[in-house]
Design a protein around this motif. Structure first.
Motif, PDB file in Angstrom:
ATOM      1  N   LEU A 318     -16.807  28.020  20.958  1.00  0.00           N
ATOM      2  CA  LEU A 318     -17.251  29.321  21.451  1.00  0.00           C
ATOM      3  C   LEU A 318     -16.184  30.387  21.253  1.00  0.00           C
ATOM      4  CD1 LEU A 318     -18.976  28.249  24.801  1.00  0.00           C
ATOM      5  CD2 LEU A 318     -20.109  29.020  22.697  1.00  0.00           C
ATOM      6  N   PRO A 323     -19.171  32.520  12.569  1.00  0.00           N
ATOM      7  CA  PRO A 323     -20.444  33.202  12.864  1.00  0.00           C
ATOM      8  C   PRO A 323     -21.292  32.353  13.812  1.00  0.00           C
ATOM      9  CG  PRO A 323     -20.443  32.328  10.632  1.00  0.00           C
ATOM     10  CD  PRO A 323     -19.044  32.145  11.147  1.00  0.00           C
ATOM     11  N   ASP A 324     -22.230  33.012  14.479  1.00  0.00           N
ATOM     12  CA  ASP A 324     -23.021  32.340  15.509  1.00  0.00           C
ATOM     13  C   ASP A 324     -23.757  31.109  14.982  1.00  0.00           C
ATOM     14  OD1 ASP A 324     -22.202  34.185  17.365  1.00  0.00           O
ATOM     15  OD2 ASP A 324     -24.035  35.390  17.273  1.00  0.00           O
ATOM     16  N   ALA A 325     -24.296  31.189  13.783  1.00  0.00           N
ATOM     17  CA  ALA A 325     -25.049  30.053  13.246  1.00  0.00           C
ATOM     18  C   ALA A 325     -24.149  28.837  13.068  1.00  0.00           C
ATOM     19  CB  ALA A 325     -25.705  30.433  11.919  1.00  0.00           C
ATOM     20  N   ILE A 327     -21.349  28.254  14.774  1.00  0.00           N
ATOM     21  CA  ILE A 327     -21.014  27.778  16.118  1.00  0.00           C
ATOM     22  C   ILE A 327     -22.141  26.909  16.662  1.00  0.00           C
ATOM     23  CG2 ILE A 327     -20.651  28.506  18.509  1.00  0.00           C
ATOM     24  CD1 ILE A 327     -19.144  30.942  17.432  1.00  0.00           C
ATOM     25  N   ALA A 328     -23.375  27.338  16.459  1.00  0.00           N
ATOM     26  CA  ALA A 328     -24.514  26.562  16.938  1.00  0.00           C
ATOM     27  C   ALA A 328     -24.543  25.173  16.317  1.00  0.00           C
ATOM     28  CB  ALA A 328     -25.815  27.309  16.640  1.00  0.00           C
TER      29      ALA A 328
END
Length: 347
Positions: A318, A323-325, A327-328
């Motif tokens: 986190l 990028p968010d993708a 991290i997911a």
């Protein structure tokens, strides 16, 4: 007779994690220091690997920095920086690191006449190889040396201009006391304008006010160390509310006498207070352990549960600059690991 595997060590090693606080120069093991000194015909004050290892002793941040900068003198060519980083990536992959954001100190090298391009090109070559070999993503963070002046930092930023697309951020390290973040407010603003994320070592030896300066005057995206924030309840509440990531380095804290022993390390308290704390290795060749050993030794000393260890790993993703993708995806892999470990424990 074979040794029985340590379940805690195995869990800490296999746990998927991101390393966010690693100085690549601080991964220079004595064996490599001696080998590079020979390769580059650099005189060092050690006749053997054993003598070099014995010199890795210090009592505070400054005494550590003295040997740290002396050791870095053997790094001269792009090949040297490649070999240094490649050795670290191999160790990190074996320790469960799937993403690494590593600091490097260009001024340590350019002041010795080593070209900026040699440093970065060597590190980037090793990062590309680590992605191919280990599936590990790697970001580079250029650190400014706070014991030098801001104009020197500006000169370093100008040297970095051709490479800005290969860097994710800038940091601030070296001697903290007497060198507050405010000293570098303008160069950090320029770095932000250049599209770089901002990190800052603060609250390691310096007071909580340095952390506040890093937040208010620098506008940091991530706080490196930050232990002394705990002295200020209002600051702690702010860090928790704003979900500021703290990159904590337990074995470093003990080695540099910022914490007496791991048995009294505040990592539990940080989690209990709602801080986004993480665990990293800082300068592992000097502080006695890479990231999995930091997890294991701290977990053993502080009685951390598997759930708390998973939280620390979750916080590392986190707090990354991915990028968010991405991290997911990392969080999904972590959740799958945690579920599998829980199921194995249950049976």
């Amino acid at each position: 007779m074979t040794d029985t595997p340590d379940p805690l060590a195995s869990f800490c090693t296999a746990l998927p994690k991101a390393e966010l606080h690693l100085h690549i120069e601080g991964s220079l093991e004595p064996e490599m220091m001696v080998a590079l000194a020979r390769r580059n015909r650099v005189a060092i004050p050690f006749r053997s690997v054993e003598e070099a290892r014995a010199a890795y002793r210090f009592t505070d941040l400054q005494s550590f920095l003295d040997i740290y900068y002396a050791g870095a003198d053997v790094l001269r060519t792009a090949e040297d920086f490649h070999d240094l980083a490649a050795a670290y990536f191999d160790r990190a992959a074996a320790d469960g690191v799937t993403h690494a954001e590593i600091f490097f100190d260009p001024q340590t090298h350019t002041h010795r006449g080593v070209p900026f391009d040699a440093v970065v090109s060597g590190l980037l070559a090793a990062a590309g190889a680590a992605e191919a070999k280990h599936g590990m993503s790697v970001f580079l963070i250029m650190s400014y040396l706070r014991h030098l002046d801001e104009e020197d930092a500006f000169a370093t930023l100008r040297m970095a201009e051709p490479w800005l697309g290969d860097l994710v951020g800038v940091g601030l390290d070296s001697s903290e006391v007497g060198n507050p973040p405010s000293k570098f407010a303008r160069v950090f603003a320029a770095s932000r304008d250049a599209g770089l994320k901002l990190c800052c070592h603060a609250g390691e030896e310096g007071p909580p006010d340095y952390v506040r300066q890093a937040l208010d005057l620098i506008g940091i995206d991530r706080l490196d160390h930050g232990n002394r924030s705990l002295e200020d309840p209002v600051l702690v509440a702010r860090l928790a509310r704003e979900a500021v990531t703290l990159t904590v380095c337990p074995l470093s804290n003990v080695s540099l006498r910022n914490v007496d022993t791991l048995a009294v390390h505040p990592i539990n308290r940080m989690l209990d207070l709602g801080l986004r704390a993480t665990i990293h290795s800082d300068d592992p060749a000097y502080f006695g352990g890479y990231i999995a050993e930091n997890f294991r030794a701290t977990a053993q000393a502080r009685g951390l549960s598997h759930g708390q260890l998973v939280t620390l790993a979750r916080n590392s993703f986190l707090g990354s600059f991915l990028p968010d993708a991405a991290i997911a995806r990392h969080l999904a892999a972590l959740d799958a690991f945690a579920a599998g470990a829980a199921a194995a424990t249950a049976t």
